[in-house]
Design a protein around this motif. Structure first.
Motif, short mmCIF file in Angstrom:
data_model
loop_
_atom_site.label_atom_id
_atom_site.label_comp_id
_atom_site.label_asym_id
_atom_site.label_seq_id
_atom_site.Cartn_x
_atom_site.Cartn_y
_atom_site.Cartn_z
N GLY A 30 -82.16 -54.89 21.26
CA GLY A 30 -82.25 -56.52 21.16
C GLY A 30 -81.82 -57.27 21.98
N VAL A 31 -82.89 -58.76 22.21
CA VAL A 31 -82.66 -59.19 22.90
C VAL A 31 -81.02 -60.28 23.25
N GLU A 32 -80.64 -60.11 21.29
CA GLU A 32 -79.18 -60.42 21.23
C GLU A 32 -78.50 -59.64 21.93
N ALA A 33 -78.38 -58.36 22.21
CA ALA A 33 -77.55 -58.04 23.18
C ALA A 33 -77.00 -58.18 24.83
N VAL A 34 -78.21 -58.90 25.06
CA VAL A 34 -78.54 -59.60 26.49
C VAL A 34 -77.73 -60.89 26.68
N LYS A 35 -76.18 -60.70 27.10
CA LYS A 35 -75.70 -62.14 27.37
C LYS A 35 -74.47 -61.45 28.44
N ILE A 36 -74.59 -62.59 29.30
CA ILE A 36 -74.00 -61.97 30.64
C ILE A 36 -72.75 -61.24 30.45
N GLN A 37 -71.19 -62.16 29.15
CA GLN A 37 -70.65 -61.25 29.87
C GLN A 37 -70.29 -59.83 29.53
N PRO A 38 -71.27 -59.10 28.80
CA PRO A 38 -71.54 -57.85 28.25
C PRO A 38 -71.96 -57.27 29.47
N LEU A 39 -73.09 -57.86 30.01
CA LEU A 39 -73.80 -57.64 31.02
C LEU A 39 -72.95 -56.85 32.31
N ALA A 40 -71.96 -58.41 32.98
CA ALA A 40 -70.39 -58.35 33.89
C ALA A 40 -70.26 -57.18 33.61
N LYS A 44 -69.43 -53.86 35.90
CA LYS A 44 -68.17 -54.26 36.98
C LYS A 44 -68.06 -55.46 37.37
N LEU A 45 -68.40 -56.10 36.94
CA LEU A 45 -68.61 -57.30 38.18
C LEU A 45 -67.82 -58.18 37.26
N SER A 46 -67.65 -59.68 37.71
CA SER A 46 -67.70 -60.42 37.86
C SER A 46 -68.44 -61.76 36.69
N ARG A 47 -68.01 -61.95 35.95
CA ARG A 47 -69.48 -63.05 35.33
C ARG A 47 -69.65 -64.13 36.17
N THR A 48 -69.15 -64.85 37.31
CA THR A 48 -69.55 -65.75 38.42
C THR A 48 -70.51 -64.95 39.03
#
Length: 211
Positions: A30-40, A44-48
């Motif tokens: 769901g949409v609550e799972a779409v966050k920057i840190q988990p995506l990064a 396997k990329l940096s959050r920035t």
């Protein structure tokens, strides 16, 4: 190991890569799972590196909304506008959406509808999408001589039937769906499809028959 390589070009990834990963998280949690840190972490990329492609999380969510609008609503409308000799052929063109995930992404529609229940703006967008989809199906019926009231009822019936399939997560093989399509067509249109029309539909989905 090869499966640990970052997704996309260079260390920052790509906009499409970030959006694809966000899509996966949306479907999974769901949409609550779409966050920057988990995506990064997933990429396997940096959050920035996220900020090279999107101003913030809202910009990424907007990209997901556009993907949903373009793929699901856009493709559905385009299918209703394809040339067809009869209303049965026209409805079979629409049925392509229910068979081919490259035309209509059912899991995405479910996830977006769930998200829309907690987001006023997306809720309004979903209402507009539903209206646009039904309107396109209604216009399709009208092109084949159905009066507006009848066209509206038939269009609404087709659309709500499929929404029910998607929302309930109905698990139906293509073989089972094929056996039901002639009756569905007659129910939705009041007319029988020809053997040639049904054969053409089956032929274009031949690769899915064995699934």
């Amino acid at each position: 190991m090869e499966d640990e390589a970052p997704l996309g070009r260079g260390w920052r990834g790509t906009e499409a890569g970030w959006t694809d990963a966000a899509y996966e998280l949306l479907i999974e949690g769901g949409v609550e799972a779409v966050k920057i840190q988990p995506l990064a972490k997933r990429l396997k990329l940096s959050r920035t590196s996220f900020y090279w492609h999107f101003a913030d999380r809202d910009a990424l969510l907007s990209a997901l909304v556009r993907r949903w609008q373009d793929k699901n609503t856009g493709n559905l409308i385009r299918q209703t506008e394809l040339p067809a000799p009869t209303i049965a052929s026209a409805v079979l063109n629409l049925f392509d959406c229910w068979i081919a995930p490259e035309l209509f992404d059912a899991p995405l529609d479910v996830a977006m509808r769930d998200w829309a229940r907690t987001d006023i703006r997306l809720g309004a967008a979903f209402e507009a999408a539903d209206a646009s989809r039904i309107g396109a199906i209604r216009a399709m019926f009208e092109r084949y001589g159905y009066v507006p009231e009848e066209a509206d009822i038939r269009a609404t019936t087709i659309y709500l039937t499929q929404v029910g399939y998607i929302t309930l997560g109905t698990d139906e093989t293509f073989q089972v769906r094929l056996t039901r399509i002639p009756t569905y067509l007659e129910t939705f249109t009041g007319k029988r499809a020809t053997d040639a029309e049904l054969a053409a539909f089956t032929a274009r989905h031949h690769a899915r028959i064995s699934r």
